[in-house]
Design an enzyme around this catalytic site. Structure first.
Site, short mmCIF file in Angstrom:
data_model
loop_
_atom_site.label_atom_id
_atom_site.label_comp_id
_atom_site.label_asym_id
_atom_site.label_seq_id
_atom_site.Cartn_x
_atom_site.Cartn_y
_atom_site.Cartn_z
N HIS A 151 -5.74 -1.52 4.66
CA HIS A 151 -5.58 -0.43 3.70
C HIS A 151 -4.88 -0.92 2.44
CE1 HIS A 151 -1.98 -0.62 6.01
NE2 HIS A 151 -1.72 0.65 6.21
N HIS A 160 4.75 7.31 2.49
CA HIS A 160 5.55 6.09 2.33
C HIS A 160 4.90 5.08 1.40
CE1 HIS A 160 2.95 4.61 5.76
NE2 HIS A 160 3.00 3.50 5.08
N HIS A 209 0.85 -1.20 0.00
CA HIS A 209 0.00 0.00 0.00
C HIS A 209 0.88 1.24 0.00
CE1 HIS A 209 0.81 -0.51 4.38
NE2 HIS A 209 0.84 0.81 4.38
N TYR A 244 9.69 2.05 9.92
CA TYR A 244 9.81 3.06 8.86
C TYR A 244 11.27 3.40 8.65
CZ TYR A 244 4.84 4.62 8.98
OH TYR A 244 3.48 4.73 8.89
N HIS A 254 1.47 0.22 15.02
CA HIS A 254 0.53 1.31 14.81
C HIS A 254 -0.74 1.05 15.62
CE1 HIS A 254 2.79 2.98 11.53
NE2 HIS A 254 2.65 1.93 10.76
N GLU A 313 8.11 1.50 4.32
CA GLU A 313 7.71 0.73 5.51
C GLU A 313 7.82 -0.74 5.15
OE1 GLU A 313 3.40 0.35 6.37
OE2 GLU A 313 3.89 0.71 8.48
#
Lengths: 120, 307
Positions: free
Chosen positions: B199, B214, B153, B255, B246, B265
């Protein structure tokens, strides 16, 4: 050991040593100082932008969005790409508003409008 | 998938120095170099991906994201979505087959957030790298570095989030899996999915349009994330933060930056989402925890180091 230079950040008065071949930002981080903000460390994000007031140096590749030709001429640089060849006096500037408009087209493809203009 | 959009297909990234970029994406992340073209672009993919490429690198004097593309189910869907995008008010550009090697025709449009997106229906299928099509082994030998499995993503920064959400949900059929709301109910972050993933693309509000936060790559386990962190130290790669978790999506993450300053990431785990499930909401007073679940504090770099 190679040549070492003294880097002075004029706004804070902080000073630190930087070895020949080492970036100013790398030297600052290794001496646990924070007078210049640290971002990507790759010449891309513009957070570590500085004004060089005196000294000899060269720069690695930097994003033209943050250091364009004019800024380079004026002695601005990204500290992560700033390689001193003498003692330097620098001043932290930080992230500026963009200096360049949108980047070049992503591929040599005409827009609908350009195509129509060509076919006229 | 409601509108025939399948999944993220590729990103084209600008890098300042191709040699250094390849040391990063191939030797460190472990992506596979699949091809190059006469414009100097290099085509990469994660080993589990069945289509030929998912990351295209282009050398330029400014790093960042050229575009992100999604694959759609067939060419008829591509035609229908072109009409729907025009009806929504997008200027749609048509790019012929072969402009990216072994990729069919693409349509390109700009979202209100300022980012360029593409849709396409066809790309050469080369299969999972290093595995037989029939009776495949568990994984191929000879993978490098972090052994990233797939481009997963992207998180993008820009403005006009409400209009961007309408475009992605109403026209392209994404679901809003997670969001961050301020006290007035304004959405400052929106995590959108086509699948069970938390996501496939995400947006965070930012006054400047079209910025990349990112591009993310998937790893299988927390041990793989730890091992990625070890490799970041061994190679003296620029780290941002992590390994950590997260709050949003609950993914386990690290990251770091490529040599041109584009943030990457690698992550594993995280929540799943079905289209009938309610959107997960975080509030801005808990934003630190939403982004970095353990530190519970946002660093300035997360908000400002962008390409």
């Amino acid at each position: 050991m190679g040549q070492r230079y003294r880097i002075t950040e004029t706004a804070s008065g902080a000073s630190f040593f930087c070895e020949e071949g080492q970036s100013v930002l790398q030297a600052m981080e290794s001496q646990h100082l924070g007078c210049v903000k640290v971002g990507c460390r790759g010449g891309g994000c513009g957070l570590c932008r500085v004004q060089v007031h005196s000294g000899r140096y060269e720069c690695g590749r930097m994003s033209i969005r943050h250091i364009n030709a004019q800024a380079r001429e004026l002695g601005q640089a990204l500290a992560c790409r700033l390689l001193p060849h003498s003692d330097l006096a620098i001043e932290f500037l930080g992230l500026a508003d963009s200096q360049e408009p949108a980047p070049a087209p992503v591929s040599p493809v005409m827009t609908q409008q350009q195509r129509q203009e060509v076919s006229k | 998938m409601k509108k025939g959009v399948l999944r993220p297909g590729h990103v084209q990234l600008r890098v300042l120095d191709m040699t250094r970029a390849l040391e990063h994406y191939v030797d460190l992340l472990g992506l596979i170099e699949m091809d190059r073209d006469d414009k100097g672009r290099v085509y990469l993919k994660g080993w589990t991906e069945t289509d030929k490429f998912s990351v295209v690198l282009r050398e330029a004097d400014e790093p960042g994201l050229d575009f992100m593309a999604f694959k759609v189910i067939d060419d008829a869907t591509l035609g229908r979505l072109t009409e729907d995008l025009v009806a929504f008010g997008c200027a749609v550009e048509s790019i012929p087959a072969g402009e990216l090697k072994d990729c069919g025709r693409r349509i390109r449009f700009q979202a209100p957030s300022g980012h360029r997106f593409e849709l396409y229906a066809e790309k050469k299928v080369t299969g999972k790298w290093g595995l037989a099509e029939v009776n495949p082994e568990a994984w191929p030998r000879g993978l490098k570095g972090m052994r990233a499995t797939r481009m997963d993503h992207a998180l993008l920064y820009g403005d006009e989030l409400p209009a961007t959400l309408r475009l992605f949900t109403e026209v392209l059929g994404f679901s809003l899996a997670e969001q961050v709301l301020d006290p007035e109910g304004n959405r400052i972050a929106q995590f959108l999915t086509l699948s069970m993933k938390a996501h496939d693309v995400a947006f965070i509000h930012h006054p400047e349009k079209g910025k990349l936060h990112h591009v993310s790559f998937f790893l299988d386990t927390w041990d793989d994330v730890l091992r990625a962190a070890d490799l970041i130290s061994m190679t003296n790669t620029s780290i941002d933060i992590g390994p950590t978790r997260h709050g949003l999506t609950h993914g386990k993450t690290i990251y770091f930056f490529d040599p041109s300053g584009n943030r990457n990431e690698v992550f594993c785990g995280g929540d799943y989402h079905y289209p009938d499930q309610p959107t997960v909401t975080w509030t801005t007073d808990q934003l630190g925890k939403a982004i970095f679940y353990h530190d519970r504090q946002l660093n300035e770099r997360f908000l400002t180091a962008l390409t």
